[in-house]
Design an enzyme around this catalytic site. Structure first.
Site, mmCIF file in Angstrom:
data_model
loop_
_atom_site.group_PDB
_atom_site.id
_atom_site.type_symbol
_atom_site.label_atom_id
_atom_site.label_comp_id
_atom_site.label_asym_id
_atom_site.label_seq_id
_atom_site.Cartn_x
_atom_site.Cartn_y
_atom_site.Cartn_z
ATOM 1 N N GLU A 448 -3.445 0.518 -8.822
ATOM 2 C CA GLU A 448 -3.961 0.904 -7.506
ATOM 3 C C GLU A 448 -2.810 1.411 -6.651
ATOM 4 O OE1 GLU A 448 -6.954 -0.809 -4.049
ATOM 5 O OE2 GLU A 448 -6.429 -2.043 -5.762
ATOM 6 N N GLU A 728 -3.546 -11.607 -2.145
ATOM 7 C CA GLU A 728 -4.722 -10.831 -1.739
ATOM 8 C C GLU A 728 -5.891 -11.739 -1.387
ATOM 9 O OE1 GLU A 728 -7.350 -7.084 -3.419
ATOM 10 O OE2 GLU A 728 -6.226 -8.312 -4.835
#
Length: 871
Positions: A448, A728
Site C-alpha cells: 500500500e 493501525e
C-alpha cells in the site's frame, strides 16, 4: 550587560536548502536564539536586509516592522534569474534598547526557473524490453571534457521513476529515492546538486546514472560548469543493464554481483515528459539515510531460521558487509523483512502481496565489501537472513539497519514522569519517521504505502509540533490541489498521488474527514508556522470543496443517497476485523460535524486573507450548518443521536452545541468513557479529539485515566505488548501475542498517534494563541499519576519550552519564551503575560479529585477495580 539575541537561521520560502530554489521572489524568514546574557523581553522594531547580486555592490534596505516571518522580497530588487546567486544579510533592532543584532548571512541560488533552461531530454533504452525485463533498472552514461577548473559545478536531474547519479564513479549527493513520488502528470520534481570540484578531472570525465521503477522509466540530467552545459542527456548517451536485476518498492531488490563488471552498451532513445507536467524545484527536503541501528539479538526460530532483531520497528533497509565470494552455484544472501514475529517465525501475513525480500547473488571472483539497496525500502523490526554462515558469526558487525525518511528538521519533544507515556510518545515519533518518506504514507510495509488524506488530516497538528513539516507538507498539498482542481472537480483524492481506481473511474468519491484535509491541514500549518502563504495557495481548493465538491441535501448537510458510504470513524475498536468501517457512530453525523467545522475554518481563512465577501458568506453558511446539525442530531438536553464517544468529542472539537447543552453532553461523554472502563471507543475521526474534549468538558482526571489505561483498546496497550511504533488497529497484536486476523493489520500507522497533541498542549501545557506561536499559552494541567513533564518546540521565532514538577501540592514551572514573542502563563487560576526570556514560577496546585475517577457502574454490578491502570 545584556545583548540582543542572535539570529540563528535565515530561510527562503519553505525551502530546506537555499541552493536550487524554485522561486524568483522568495520570502525571507529568520529565527532567534537566546542565552542567559540575552536582553529579556526583547522584541523587534525594525530590520535591515543587505543584498549583493553578482558583480554588483550591496544594497541595504531598512524596514520598520516587528515581523520576521515571510518577509516579502524587496520591491526594489528584481527577480532572481535562473542559476543566479544572491548574498543576503539580515540584522534586527530591538524595540527597547535600540541595539542591533549581529548580521547573519546566507546565499540563495535559483534553480532552472524556465523550461527553456533545459537542454537535456529524458532518455531511456532504445528497445522495448521483454516482459521479464520490463522493470529492470538500467544505466545511462556519457563522457564529457573539462578543460579548465570551474568555480561552480551544478547537476540538475530528475527521472520518470527514481534515479541515482555518479561522476567518475563517485555518487553525487546524499539523496535516496530521488526525485521522490509526486503527481507526475502535474508536477515533476528535479534536484539541484552542488558537485564537488575534486570530483572533476582535467580531460575526460564520465557521468553515469541508474534508474528504476515505473511503467516507462527514463532520466533527465544536465551538468553545468559555471553556468555552461557540459553534459546533458540525449541520444548520444548509451545505456546498459547492470548488476541490479530488479528493484521494487514492495518486493525488494535483486542484485547479482557477478554482473557488476559486465556491460553491453547501446544507444538511448528520448521519451517525452508528461505534457502537462511542470518541472518543479521542490521546497521539501530530500529523502536521506538518517540513522544506523545495530541488531540487538540473533534469534533462532522453531524452524531453525536465523532472524536479526533490531529492537525498533523502522523504515529503511539492511546494509550487509563482508559478503564472501561464491563457492557453489546456490550461494546467495536472502533478506526477508517483517515488523513482528508470528509463533516465533517471521510474521509476513500483514504484508499481503508485498514480498519485502532482498536477494544478493554472489560472485565467484570476489566478495562484496558492502551492499545496500538503491531503490527499495522496507518497514521492519526483524530481518530473516539466509546465506553463508560466517556472515552471522559477526552479525553486529556485518548487518546494520539504515533508517530512511524525509530529512525534516526535528523541532519538538515531550517527556514526563510516566515511563509508558514516554514510550507512547517515542512510538509516535517513530511512526512519523517511518511514514514521512517522500509523501505522508499510511503505512510503510505492506502493498500500500499511499498518501492517505484522512490519516494526515488527523495527525498534522502533532507532526507540526515535532518536525518542521512546512516544506514537506506544503509540497504534498500542492499535489493534492492539482489533482483536486484539475482532475476531480473539486473533490480531494483519498490518496495523493491518486493511484486508486473505483471500477473504471479514477475520480474519487467525496469523503468527509479525508477530503477535509484540504481545509484543516493548511490551517494547522498556519497555526504552527504562521504561514499565510500556505493559506493563499490552498484557498481555491478550500472553496471548491465546500462549494461544489461535497454533495448536499436541502438542509445544506451531506446528502445521504441510498447506499451512500462514508469512511467516517474508520477503525472504531468495536468494528469487526473484516469490516473496519462498521463504526458505532453514525457516518453522516461524523461527516456533518466535520462539515460544520470546515465551514468555520474556511470563514476564518477568508478573513485572514482579507477576502471580506467570502468571509461573510462562509460565516453565514457556518451558522446555518450548525443550526441544521443541531436540528438533525442534537436533543434539547445536549444528547446526540449517536450516543458515542466520537459523537460527543466532535461536538467539542467543532463547537456544535449551545451553552445550555454542554452540561448534558459532558455528562454523557464521561458516562460513556467511565462505563467503558476508560478504554478507547473512537476511530480515526474521534481519536484526535477525545482527550481534549474530556479536559475541555471539565473532566481532566477522566482524560488522564483514559490516557493511562493499558487494557485493550487503549494507547498504552500496544506499549504493554512491546510496540515501538503506533499500530493501525488498537489490537493489531492480540493479547495472546497472535496477529489480528484482519486483512489490514499494520504495526506502523501514525494516525492514532494524534494523542500526542494532548501530551504537548495539556500535559506539558504549551499551545499557540496566535499563528506561529507569536503569542502562546503555557498552561500545564497535571493529573493522573504524572508528577513532572516537559515539552519544547522550535517556533518560527525560536525555542519555546515548558517544564514543570509537582511536589506536595506545589508546582514549579520553568518557561522559555523566544525573542519577539510573548506567552500567557495560566497557572492555577492566575494569568500573567510575559515577554521573551526564561521565567520560573512556583504555585500551589491541587489536581482535580478523585484520582483515579470511579467507574460508572449500575448498583447491582460489583464495583470494578483499576487493575489495568498504568501507574
Amino acid at each position: 550587560m545584556t545583548q540582543p539575541p542572535r539570529i540563528s537561521k535565515l530561510t527562503f520560502g519553505r525551502n530546506a536548502s537555499p541552493i536550487g530554489i524554485g522561486q524568483a521572489r522568495p520570502t525571507l524568514s529568520w529565527r532567534y536564539q537566546q542565552d542567559d546574557s540575552t536582553e529579556p523581553n526583547w522584541s523587534q522594531k525594525a530590520f535591515e536586509l543587505g543584498m549583493t547580486r553578482p558583480g554588483g555592490k550591496e544594497k541595504t534596505y531598512r524596514v520598520d516592522s516587528g515581523d520576521n516571518v515571510e518577509i516579502a522580497w524587496p520591491k526594489e530588487e528584481s527577480d532572481i534569474s535562473s542559476r543566479e546567486r544572491v548574498q543576503v544579510r539580515v540584522r534586527a533592532c530591538g524595540a527597547k534598547s535600540g541595539k542591533w543584532t549581529e548580521w547573519l548571512e546566507a546565499v540563495v541560488e535559483a534553480a532552472l526557473l524556465e523550461r527553456s533552461d533545459w537542454s537535456a531530454k529524458v532518455v531511456a533504452p532504445d528497445v522495448v524490453p521483454p516482459a521479464n525485463l520490463a522493470k529492470r533498472p538500467f544505466h545511462v552514461k556519457t563522457t564529457f571534457k573539462v578543460t579548465t577548473a570551474a568555480k561552480s559545478a551544478r547537476l540538475y536531474a530528475t527521472a520518470l521513476g527514481v534515479y541515482e547519479i555518479s561522476i567518475n564513479g563517485k555518487r553525487i549527493g546524499d539523496h535516496v529515492m530521488a526525485p521522490g513520488w509526486q503527481s507526475y502528470n502535474h508536477r515533476l520534481h528535479y534536484q539541484t546538486y552542488e558537485v564537488p570540484a575534486e570530483l572533476l578531472v582535467e580531460g575526460e570525465n564520465t557521468i553515469d546514472a541508474i534508474e528504476s521503477m515505473g511503467e516507462e522509466i527514463g532520466v533527465m540530467a544536465q551538468l553545468e560548469l559555471d553556468g555552461k552545459v557540459v553534459a546533458a542527456t540525449d541520444t548520444n548517451w548509451e545505456w546498459s543493464y547492470g548488476a541490479l536485476l530488479s528493484s521494487e518498492l514492495y518486493d525488494g531488490e535483486t542484485y547479482d554481483a557477478s554482473l557488476a563488471k559486465t556491460r553491453e552498451w547501446r544507444p538511448t532513445k528520448t521519451i517525452p515528459l508528461p505534457p502537462k507536467a511542470s518541472l518543479i524545484a521542490p521546497e521539501a527536503p530530500p529523502i536521506r539515510p538518517i540513522e544506523d541501528i545495530t541488531p540487538i539479538e540473533l534469534i533462532t526460530t522453531p524452524s531453525r531460521k536465523k532472524i536479526l532483531d533490531f529492537g525498533q520497528n523502522l523504515v529503511g533497509w539492511v546494509k550487509v558487509r563482508n559478503i564472501p565470494k561464491r563457492h557453489k552455484a546456490t550461494d546467495r544472501v536472502v533478506l526477508r523483512f517483517a515488523e513482528v514475529l508470528d509463533k516465533g517465525e517471521l510474521g509476513v501475513r500483514p504484508l499481503r502481496s508485498a514480498k519485502a525480500t532482498d536477494y544478493i547473488y554472489l560472485s565467484p571472483d570476489e566478495g562484496i565489501k558492502e551492499w545496500e539497496p538503491k531503490f527499495s525500502t522496507h518497514g521492519f523490526r526483524y530481518c530473516e537472513v539466509t546465506g553463508p554462515a560466517e556472515l552471522l558469526d559477526d552479525y553486529k558487525g556485518n548487518f546494520t539497519a539504515v533508517v530512511v525518511h524525509t530529512d525534516m528538521e526535528r523541532i519538538g519533544d515531550f517527556k514526563c514522569s510516566h515511563d509508558m507515556v514516554n514510550k507512547l510518545h517515542e512510538n509516535v515519533v517513530w511512526g512519523l519517521r517511518g511514514n514521512f518518506v517522500g509523501v505522508p504514507t499510511d503505512c510503510p510495509q505492506r502493498d500500500e504505502r499511499l498518501g492517505w488524506t484522512g490519516d494526515l488530516q488527523a495527525f498534522a497538528p502533532t507532526a507540526n509540533f515535532l518536525y518542521d513539516t512546512g516544506g514537506f507538507l506544503s509540497n504534498w498539498m500542492h499535489d493534492l490541489l492539482e489533482e483536486q482542481l484539475k482532475d476531480n472537480h473539486g473533490v480531494p483524492p483519498l490518496v495523493v498521488p491518486n493511484t486508486l481506481m473505483f471500477g473504471n473511474d479514477p475520480k474519487p468519491f467525496p469523503q468527509a474527514v479525508w477530503g477535509d484535509v484540504c481545509v484543516l491541514t493548511p490551517n494547522a500549518m498556519y497555526d504552527a508556522y504562521g504561514s499565510k502563504a500556505i493559506l493563499r495557495e490552498s484557498w481555491e481548493g478550500m472553496a471548491a470543496w465546500l462549494d461544489k465538491g461535497i454533495p448536499r441535501g436541502k438542509n445544506g448537510l451531506w446528502l445521504n443517497p441510498w447506499g451512500g458510504f462514508q469512511l467516517s470513524d474508520w477503525l472504531d475498536p468495536r468494528a469487526p476485523p473484516d469490516d473496519p468501517g462498521a463504526a458505532m457512530t453514525d457516518q453522516y453525523l461524523v461527516a456533518d460535524a466535520y462539515l460544520v467545522g470546515i465551514a468555520g475554518v474556511t470563514a476564518s481563512v477568508a478573513s485572514i486573507l482579507g477576502l471580506e465577501s467570502e468571509a461573510k458568506r462562509y460565516t453565514d453558511e457556518h451558522a446555518r450548518l450548525r443550526k441544521a446539525f443541531q436540528a438533525e442530531y442534537v436533543s434539547q438536553s445536549g444528547r446526540l443521536s449517536s450516543d458515542t464517544q466520537t459523537a460527543y468529542c466532535l461536538a467539542y472539537q467543532f463547537d456544535l452545541l449551545d451553552k445550555d447543552q454542554w452540561p448534558g453532553a459532558a455528562d454523557r461523554l464521561v458516562r460513556l468513557v467511565s462505563k467503558g472502563g476508560f478504554r478507547i471507543g473512537t476511530g480515526f475521526a474521534g481519536t484526535p479529539a477525545i482527550l481534549h474534549a474530556l479536559a475541555q468538558a471539565g473532566h481532566l482526571q477522566v482524560a488522564y485515566r483514559m490516557l493511562q489505561e493499558k487494557g485493550c483498546p487503549s494507547w498504552l496497550y500496544p506499549v504493554s505488548m512491546g510496540a515501538t511504533t503506533i499500530w493501525e488497529r488498537w489490537d493489531s497484536l492480540l493479547p495472546d501475542g497472535s496477529i489480528n486476523p484482519g486483512e489490514m493489520t499494520s504495526f506502523n500507522h501514525y494516525a492514532l498517534g494524534a494523542v500526542a497533541s494532548f501530551l504537548h498542549q495539556t500535559v506539558a501545557g504549551i499551545r499557540p494563541l496566535s499563528p506561529g506561536y507569536r503569542k502562546f499559552v503555557v498552561e500545564p494541567r497535571p493529573g493522573g499519576s504524572i508528577t513532572r513533564a516537559s515539552a519544547h518546540t522550535i517556533t518560527p521565532y525560536g525555542r519555546a519550552s515548558v517544564s514543570w514538577k509537582l511536589t506536595n501540592g506545589t508546582m514549579k514551572v520553568d518557561v522559555e519564551v523566544p525573542p519577539n514573542t510573548e506567552a500567557v502563563l495560566r497557572l492555577s487560576g492566575t494569568e500573567e503575560v510575559v515577554g521573551s526570556g526564561k521565567h520560573a514560577r512556583e504555585v500551589k496546585y491541587d489536581a482535580p479529585k478523585p484520582w483515579p475517577p470511579p467507574f460508572y457502574d449500575p448498583p447491582m454490578r460489583p464495583a470494578r477495580k483499576h487493575d489495568t491502570l498504568a501507574e
